[in-house]
Write a protein that holds these residues in place. Structure first.
Motif, PDB file in Angstrom:
ATOM      1  N   SER B 154       0.843  -1.208   0.000  1.00 14.97           N
ATOM      2  CA  SER B 154       0.000   0.000   0.000  1.00 14.97           C
ATOM      3  C   SER B 154       0.865   1.240   0.000  1.00 14.97           C
ATOM      4  N   PHE B 155       1.956   1.189   0.772  1.00 14.77           N
ATOM      5  CA  PHE B 155       2.832   2.352   0.863  1.00 14.77           C
ATOM      6  C   PHE B 155       3.458   2.650  -0.496  1.00 14.77           C
ATOM      7  N   ILE B 156       3.970   1.618  -1.140  1.00 15.24           N
ATOM      8  CA  ILE B 156       4.628   1.829  -2.435  1.00 15.24           C
ATOM      9  C   ILE B 156       3.623   2.320  -3.471  1.00 15.24           C
ATOM     10  N   LEU B 157       2.476   1.639  -3.526  1.00 14.63           N
ATOM     11  CA  LEU B 157       1.461   2.013  -4.514  1.00 14.63           C
ATOM     12  C   LEU B 157       0.963   3.444  -4.274  1.00 14.63           C
ATOM     13  N   GLY B 158       0.598   3.716  -3.015  1.00 19.49           N
ATOM     14  CA  GLY B 158       0.058   5.037  -2.691  1.00 19.49           C
ATOM     15  C   GLY B 158       1.073   6.137  -2.946  1.00 19.49           C
ATOM     16  N   THR B 159       2.329   5.883  -2.563  1.00 22.28           N
ATOM     17  CA  THR B 159       3.352   6.911  -2.736  1.00 22.28           C
ATOM     18  C   THR B 159       3.607   7.192  -4.212  1.00 22.28           C
ATOM     19  N   ALA B 160       3.698   6.120  -5.009  1.00 18.98           N
ATOM     20  CA  ALA B 160       3.949   6.310  -6.442  1.00 18.98           C
ATOM     21  C   ALA B 160       2.797   7.078  -7.089  1.00 18.98           C
ATOM     22  N   LEU B 161       1.558   6.692  -6.768  1.00 14.80           N
ATOM     23  CA  LEU B 161       0.405   7.398  -7.343  1.00 14.80           C
ATOM     24  C   LEU B 161       0.378   8.842  -6.849  1.00 14.80           C
ATOM     25  N   SER B 243      -7.958  -0.364   0.993  1.00 11.12           N
ATOM     26  CA  SER B 243      -8.341   0.644   1.979  1.00 11.12           C
ATOM     27  C   SER B 243      -7.179   1.507   2.439  1.00 11.12           C
ATOM     28  N   ALA B 244      -5.954   0.984   2.311  1.00  7.99           N
ATOM     29  CA  ALA B 244      -4.830   1.709   2.901  1.00  7.99           C
ATOM     30  C   ALA B 244      -4.067   2.584   1.917  1.00  7.99           C
ATOM     31  N   PHE B 245      -4.082   2.252   0.618  1.00  9.98           N
ATOM     32  CA  PHE B 245      -3.209   3.008  -0.292  1.00  9.98           C
ATOM     33  C   PHE B 245      -3.659   4.469  -0.412  1.00  9.98           C
ATOM     34  N   GLY B 294       4.979   8.097   9.013  1.00 11.69           N
ATOM     35  CA  GLY B 294       3.735   7.335   9.008  1.00 11.69           C
ATOM     36  C   GLY B 294       3.977   5.882   8.654  1.00 11.69           C
ATOM     37  N   PHE B 295       4.892   5.664   7.725  1.00 14.23           N
ATOM     38  CA  PHE B 295       5.184   4.308   7.289  1.00 14.23           C
ATOM     39  C   PHE B 295       5.788   3.497   8.439  1.00 14.23           C
TER      40      PHE B 295
END
Ligand SMILES: Nc1ncnc2c1ncn2[C@@H]1O[C@H](COP(=O)(O)OP(=O)(O)O)[C@@H](O)[C@H]1O
Ligand code: SF4
Ligand SMILES: [Mg+2]
Lengths: 346, 367
Positions: B154-161, B243-245, B294-295
């Motif tokens: 989720s962290f990688i996906l959310g951060t990249a987006l 739910s997390a990204f 946060g991560f």
């Protein structure tokens, strides 16, 4: 400022070449947005000779930063260049290119090798999480793929030495340096790829007076050594009188006077230029006259149809209210003021 | 550093003066910076040691503050469940954890610390006489696998987006994705999980309804079992990432929007660097700093498990263990899990702090 300073400039700071490096013609920049656009630069025209230092002076908000970010194609929305061109003449006699219309790829190749910039606040201009040297190395290697990592670091240390920063500072992070060091480092950085033109936006505003003088001295020395041309933006005319070969005075987004530094100091033609000159005390004379310019600049959303300086001008005439004075040549210099129209003498 | 002479003379003099004072300051600065970094970490370490000790001590104090005699209650309950008298070693272990009115508090405390050092967390009441440590050890890999993987994903996906959306704020990509994500991340997780379970598990039968692996298989490191773990894990994992990204993305987008306006990004562009380098090495690298805190928190929370996920999907991890313990008032298990969760959160924070010092050179300067 002082006559000695002026003489020193004239001896030491003669333009290296006489041909043109930059040719700005009719440049207009607006900030688009809801409602009327802010016309931050209007019809800006000037030419810059190789190795010349052109000073641009004007009050805060007169459009200086807008002008140079447009010149270097670094502007961001909502700023848009609505008209004009910026012809850059490469040294090797190639065809001039119009920076306003250049494709992003070609522009990127030109950046730093031909055209570099020094920003006002060195603290903000350096990446806080990268070592100082690394910020030289990436620019060097971007434009010279054959340069090894080691060679690039060596070059970074050498460049820092040019501005009096010891080589081992290359390993420091920006916050570990003093303000003056950071600002000198960004000047060294701007010279990394031997550009023909360096644009400087108020590079001495954030440092104290002593450091300011050191920086100016270094700019003059480096220019003599490397022969790059400089567009030097500041709100401080006194500083330009020592540094610049020619000075362009900006008011409300327009150049209202363009003349040699000596002429600006001795015989300012535009009432605004005179006001600027008179608003700082001469160093070697008793402070007898210290005049500011009362009033404030016009709203750039709703410029008057006549002279934008009319409301503040001590010499305002009737036609100034209706007729916009354009920048006209006047014996080797230019001025935009009805006082100097044919037949009228101040 | 300040200039030592008022260099009004020629440039060479100015340079000389600057160089001298630079050399003068150099060594002092370097030493000071190194010492500051060490002092910073030592201070943080001290803080976490005290916090960890407090958590362990609270775990000792709380049962002893309870009215009555919790040890006696637990022993009673265990004897009722098992229908026989408890062996003396078990009695000692329970009293060590929950209090023995016959010993002084100090003696009890020393005994308690000794037990913890041997990972003795007592026995489960419900699964008597399985040691709590064993239950925790059985659940931990499942939770680490499911929640650990999905937290990182989720962290990688959310951060990249987030970088992509923030880099061109107002672009079509941003204008569609950002409001959509805002909406999606406001949907309660419970609904998402239940809906996914109903749709993909019950209605369409694509995925199993509950558990962490096919119960007919032997737990072993072989293709059939690994395949089954994946098959059982995908649905709960997908709901967590879903739910997390969004939270990561929105945070990263906003930080990127701010960072892109920074002068150092402008200067990187002016240098003619490739757009990818400007975006990642200059903009994202700086925008990511607050994201990282946060991560680290999220990683610390991994051991606590995604309670809701593990409940909805009956996933055999720590969260489900805690849930069953809560339902059946299995106090030793509850206590063991709480202690473990507290300590891992602290450990994650300590690691985050240390890595932050390494990621952001400026942090070393702060008080
Ligand atoms: N992002 C922006 N949006 C709208 N107006 C702007 C923006 N940036 C600058 N301006 C306007 O453009 C004018 C010129 O600004 P600027 O070029 O920064 O002046 P200077 O550098 O001479 O102080 C100012 O009046 C300012 O209000
Ligand atoms: S044109 Fe008129 S108002 Fe404008 S500066 Fe000249 S005299 Fe003053
Ligand atoms: Mg400015």
């Amino acid at each position: 400022m002082t006559t000695t300073a002026l003489t020193a400039r004239n001896d030491a700071a003669r333009p290296v070449g006489s041909d043109t490096v930059l040719d700005v013609d009719g440049l207009c920049v607006e900030y688009a947005g809801a409602g009327e656009p802010v016309r931050a630069c209007t019809d800006v025209t000037f030419a810059l000779r190789r190795g010349e230092i052109l000073g641009i002076v004007g009050e805060s908000g007169s459009g200086k930063s807008t002008l140079i970010t447009a010149l270097t194609r670094l502007q961001r929305p909502p700023a848009v260049t609505t008209a004009g061109r910026v012809l850059f003449h490469p040294q090797d006699g190639e065809e001039p290119v119009d920076l306003v219309r250049l494709t992003p790829r070609k522009l990127r190749a030109l950046r730093w090798t031909s055209l570099s910039i020094v920003l006002q606040s060195a603290m903000d201009a350096l990446n806080p999480v990268m070592r100082l040297g690394a910020q030289f190395v990436d620019a060097l290697r971007e434009h010279d793929r054959s340069m090894s990592h080691t060679a690039a670091w060596e070059e970074a240390r050498r460049l820092l030495g040019l501005v009096g920063i010891s080589a081992d500072r290359a390993r420091s992070y920006p916050h570990e340096l003093s303000g003056g060091m950071r600002q000198r480092a960004t000047i060294a950085l701007a010279l990394a790829c031997r550009p023909e033109l360096v644009v400087m936006d108020e590079p001495t505003t954030a440092v104290d007076v002593v450091m300011q003088r050191q920086i100016l001295a270094q700019v003059l020395r480096l220019r003599r050594e490397f022969g790059f041309a400089v567009v030097f933006v500041t709100h401080d005319l006194s500083l330009l009188l020592e540094l610049a070969d020619r000075i362009a005075v900006m008011y409300a987004g327009r150049i209202v006077e363009l003349a040699s530094a000596t002429d600006v100091y001795r015989t300012p033609m535009h009432p605004y230029t005179r006001g600027l000159r008179d608003s700082f005390p001469p160093l070697h004379a008793p402070v007898t006259r210290l005049e500011g310019i009362p009033g404030s600049p016009p709203d750039l959303r709703a410029l008057p149809s006549g002279c934008p300086f009319a409301d503040r001008c001590p010499a305002v005439m009737e036609r100034c209210r209706t007729e916009l004075p354009l920048l006209e040549p006047h014996g080797g210099r230019s001025v935009a003021c009805h006082l100097h129209d044919e037949g009228i003498r101040p | 550093m300040t200039a030592t002479t008022g260099a009004t003379g020629p440039a060479a003099a100015a340079t000389g003066a600057v160089e001298t004072s630079a050399r003068h300051d150099r060594n002092r600065d370097r030493k000071r910076s190194g010492r500051r970094k060490g002092a910073f970490l030592a201070r943080r370490l001290g803080f976490y040691l005290v916090a960890g000790w407090s958590a362990i001590t609270l775990n000792f104090v709380i049962p002893r503050l309870m009215p009555g005699d919790p040890s006696a209650a637990i022993i009673d309950q265990l004897e009722r469940v098992s229908g026989q008298a408890l062996p003396p070693a078990t009695l000692v272990s329970i009293q060590g954890l929950f209090g023995n009115p016959d010993d002084s508090l100090f003696e009890q405390y020393i005994a308690y610390l000794g037990q913890l050092a041997r990972f003795d967390l007592g026995l489960s009441i419900v699964n008597f006489p399985v040691p709590v440590a064993e239950l925790v050890a059985a659940g931990l890999p499942w939770t680490l696998l499911l929640v650990g993987t999905t937290t990182v994903l989720s962290f990688i996906l959310g951060t990249a987006l987030g970088v992509a959306a923030g880099w061109r704020a107002g672009s079509r990509f941003d204008a569609i994705l950002t409001p959509l994500t805002t909406f999606l991340s406001s949907v309660p997780y419970f609904w998402v999980a239940l809906l996914a379970l109903w749709l993909f598990g019950f209605l369409w039968g694509w995925f199993p309804l509950s558990g962490g692996y096919d119960p007919n298989l032997v737990i072993a490191f072989e293709p059939a079992f690994i395949g089954s773990v994946l098959q059982y894990g995908i649905l709960p994992a997908a709901t967590i990432v879903f739910s997390a990204f969004g939270g990561w993305m929105l945070g990263m987008r906003n930080m990127t929007v701010t960072t892109v306006r920074e002068d150092y990004v402008l200067l990187a562009q002016a240098k003619g660097l490739s757009p990818a380098r400007v975006r990642w090495r200059y903009a994202a690298r700086n925008a990511m700093l607050p994201q990282f805190t946060g991560f680290a928190m999220a990683l610390g929370g991994v051991v606590g498990g995604a309670l809701l996920t593990e409940i909805v999907f009956s996933y055999p991890g720590i969260g489900y263990l805690l849930f069953s313990a809560l339902q059946k008032r299995d106090y030793p298990v509850m206590q063991g899990v709480f202690l473990l969760v507290t300590l891992t959160v602290l450990l994650a924070n300590l690691i985050a702090d240390s890595v932050y010092v390494w990621l952001d050179p400026r942090v070393r300067e702060e008080k």
